[in-house]
Design a protein around this motif. Structure first.
Motif, short mmCIF file in Angstrom:
data_model
loop_
_atom_site.label_atom_id
_atom_site.label_comp_id
_atom_site.label_asym_id
_atom_site.label_seq_id
_atom_site.Cartn_x
_atom_site.Cartn_y
_atom_site.Cartn_z
N VAL A 1 0.86 -1.18 0.00
CA VAL A 1 0.00 0.00 0.00
C VAL A 1 0.90 1.23 0.00
N VAL A 2 0.54 2.23 -0.81
CA VAL A 2 1.24 3.51 -0.83
C VAL A 2 0.26 4.59 -0.41
N ILE A 3 0.72 5.45 0.49
CA ILE A 3 -0.09 6.55 1.01
C ILE A 3 0.67 7.85 0.80
N ALA A 4 -0.05 8.90 0.41
CA ALA A 4 0.51 10.25 0.33
C ALA A 4 0.07 11.00 1.57
N THR A 5 0.99 11.75 2.16
CA THR A 5 0.66 12.47 3.39
C THR A 5 1.33 13.84 3.40
N GLY A 6 0.77 14.72 4.17
CA GLY A 6 1.40 16.01 4.40
C GLY A 6 2.47 15.89 5.48
N LYS A 7 3.08 17.02 5.79
CA LYS A 7 4.05 17.05 6.89
C LYS A 7 3.22 17.31 8.14
N ASN A 8 2.69 16.23 8.72
CA ASN A 8 1.68 16.33 9.76
C ASN A 8 1.89 15.27 10.84
N ARG A 9 0.91 15.13 11.70
CA ARG A 9 1.00 14.17 12.80
C ARG A 9 1.14 12.74 12.30
N THR A 10 0.42 12.39 11.25
CA THR A 10 0.52 11.03 10.69
C THR A 10 1.95 10.75 10.25
N PHE A 11 2.53 11.65 9.48
CA PHE A 11 3.90 11.46 9.01
C PHE A 11 4.87 11.39 10.18
N SER A 12 4.71 12.26 11.15
CA SER A 12 5.57 12.27 12.33
C SER A 12 5.47 10.95 13.09
N ASN A 13 4.24 10.47 13.30
CA ASN A 13 4.05 9.20 13.99
C ASN A 13 4.74 8.06 13.27
N LEU A 14 4.62 8.03 11.95
CA LEU A 14 5.22 6.94 11.18
C LEU A 14 6.74 6.95 11.24
N GLN A 15 7.33 8.10 11.49
CA GLN A 15 8.79 8.17 11.64
C GLN A 15 9.22 7.53 12.96
N TYR B 1 3.51 16.04 1.21
CA TYR B 1 4.92 16.16 1.58
C TYR B 1 5.71 14.88 1.32
N ALA B 2 5.05 13.73 1.47
CA ALA B 2 5.78 12.46 1.40
C ALA B 2 4.88 11.32 0.97
N THR B 3 5.52 10.24 0.56
CA THR B 3 4.82 8.98 0.38
C THR B 3 5.32 8.02 1.45
N ALA B 4 4.44 7.12 1.83
CA ALA B 4 4.81 6.04 2.75
C ALA B 4 4.38 4.74 2.09
N THR B 5 5.30 3.80 2.04
CA THR B 5 5.03 2.50 1.43
C THR B 5 4.96 1.46 2.54
N PHE B 6 3.86 0.70 2.53
CA PHE B 6 3.58 -0.27 3.59
C PHE B 6 3.49 -1.68 3.05
N GLU B 7 3.82 -2.62 3.91
CA GLU B 7 3.55 -4.04 3.68
C GLU B 7 2.32 -4.40 4.51
N ILE B 8 1.36 -5.07 3.90
CA ILE B 8 0.18 -5.54 4.63
C ILE B 8 0.60 -6.72 5.49
#
Length: 139
Positions: free
Chosen positions: A43-57, A115-122
């Motif tokens: 799964v690929v997700i696009a996100t801003g520079k926000n809480r979601t992106f910060s949490n994923l880091q 701001y970014a993409t995040a690539t996930f493995e299910i």
């Protein structure tokens, strides 16, 4: 995973909720329309520079919930997709492609927020309401 899952996950229009947490467990949930399955396990997700992106880091685990009304008033359908982030990127071909798609659909201002993409493995699939029926029977 199956093509049935990809078809359901990528069906439009649809919206879902992405839940993430900090390394110490502070949870955030956000409405997302961008998640896209690019193959049967990714799964690929696009996100801003926000809480979601910060949490994923801090914590690579997330859950994406898709929910939709069924034929009957109390017959909700949907799935919970548990994932682990493999990588994130603040530049590159995938990010440029997603920004271009968002610009066409929602306008240039919306694309500028990305701001970014995040690539996930299910890593796990569960029904919206788990009564032992399996995820395949909940969509």
């Amino acid at each position: 995973m199956t093509s049935k899952l990809m078809d359901y996950f990528n069906k439009q229009p649809r919206i879902g909720v992405l839940s993430t947490s900090t390394k110490d467990g502070k949870v955030d949930s956000a409405v997302f329309g961008s998640p896209n399955m690019i193959d049967e396990n990714t799964v690929v997700i696009a996100t801003g520079k926000n809480r979601t992106f910060s949490n994923l880091q801090e914590n690579p685990y997330a859950m994406f919930l898709i929910m939709e009304p069924g034929a009957e008033i109390m017959d909700w359908k949907g799935i919970r997709v548990y994932m682990k982030m493999k990588e994130s990127a603040t530049s590159g071909e995938m990010l440029d492609m997603i920004k271009g798609q968002i610009a066409k659909i929602a306008g240039e201002e919306a694309a500028k927020i990305i701001y970014a993409t995040a690539t996930f493995e299910i890593i796990e699939l569960r029904p919206l309401v788990d009564m032992g029926q399996g995820w395949e029977n909940s969509i």
